[in-house]
Write a protein that holds these residues in place. Structure first.
Motif, short mmCIF file in Angstrom:
data_model
loop_
_atom_site.label_atom_id
_atom_site.label_comp_id
_atom_site.label_asym_id
_atom_site.label_seq_id
_atom_site.Cartn_x
_atom_site.Cartn_y
_atom_site.Cartn_z
N GLU A 145 1.34 -1.54 0.37
CA GLU A 145 -0.54 0.07 0.00
C GLU A 145 0.31 1.48 0.28
OE1 GLU A 145 -3.66 2.17 2.20
OE2 GLU A 145 -3.07 -0.22 3.30
N HIS A 146 1.69 1.10 0.73
CA HIS A 146 2.52 2.31 1.24
C HIS A 146 3.25 2.43 -0.92
CE1 HIS A 146 5.78 5.21 2.73
NE2 HIS A 146 6.78 4.39 1.65
N SER A 147 3.35 4.10 -1.12
CA SER A 147 3.16 4.57 -2.22
C SER A 147 3.42 3.70 -3.50
CB SER A 147 4.65 5.26 -2.37
OG SER A 147 5.60 4.31 -2.56
N HIS A 148 1.91 3.21 -3.68
CA HIS A 148 1.07 1.88 -5.02
C HIS A 148 1.00 3.10 -5.25
CE1 HIS A 148 -2.71 2.85 -3.13
NE2 HIS A 148 -3.14 1.88 -4.10
N ALA A 149 0.65 4.74 -5.88
CA ALA A 149 0.05 5.27 -6.59
C ALA A 149 0.92 6.61 -6.73
CB ALA A 149 -1.10 5.79 -6.38
N ALA A 150 1.94 6.55 -6.61
CA ALA A 150 2.74 7.68 -6.66
C ALA A 150 2.89 8.46 -8.09
CB ALA A 150 3.77 7.42 -5.84
N GLU A 151 3.44 7.66 -8.89
CA GLU A 151 3.68 7.49 -10.29
C GLU A 151 2.32 8.16 -11.31
OE1 GLU A 151 4.16 4.89 -14.33
OE2 GLU A 151 5.38 3.97 -12.30
N ARG A 152 1.13 7.57 -10.68
CA ARG A 152 0.08 7.10 -11.35
C ARG A 152 -0.38 9.31 -11.02
NH1 ARG A 152 -4.95 7.42 -8.95
NH2 ARG A 152 -4.16 6.07 -7.94
N ARG A 153 -0.36 9.79 -9.69
CA ARG A 153 -0.49 10.39 -8.84
C ARG A 153 0.49 11.60 -9.75
NH1 ARG A 153 -0.20 11.31 -3.62
NH2 ARG A 153 -1.79 13.21 -3.07
#
Length: 103
Positions: A59-67
């Motif tokens: 869960e930790h930074s799983h969507a960082a690239e998309r954001r």
């Protein structure tokens, strides 16, 4: 106290469903069954919420690239709407018609 008031006054003063000395509502079988259904639904929700889909590490930074990509898109759209830079000489250039270099 409620019993005394009902026995002595022969009725409930004021509105019977609101206030301090209101008439208590009778609980029907339908009310009980609806409450049981709501509690079962809540228990099922708590069951599913208590078991996470991803681990803490996943869960930790799983969507960082998309954001980050979404932020770049938003930034680009803001800059495309932004007007181009204007200098003070562009605004006041019409005042220099007769100005010449004199020695």
């Amino acid at each position: 106290m409620f019993l005394t008031l009902t026995l002595l006054r022969k009725g409930i003063p004021g509105k019977q469903w609101i206030g301090k000395y209101r008439r208590p509502r009778t609980i029907t079988w339908q009310m009980k069954s609806n409450m049981v259904k709501r509690l079962e639904c809540e228990a099922e929700n708590e069951y599913w919420i208590s078991r996470p889909y991803m681990t803490k590490e996943q869960e930790h930074s799983h969507a960082a690239e998309r954001r980050a990509q979404n932020w770049l898109k938003i930034k680009e759209t803001k800059f495309t709407k932004f007007p181009e830079h204007k200098h003070i000489t562009d605004h006041l250039n019409h005042l220099r018609i007769t100005k010449t270099w004199s020695s």
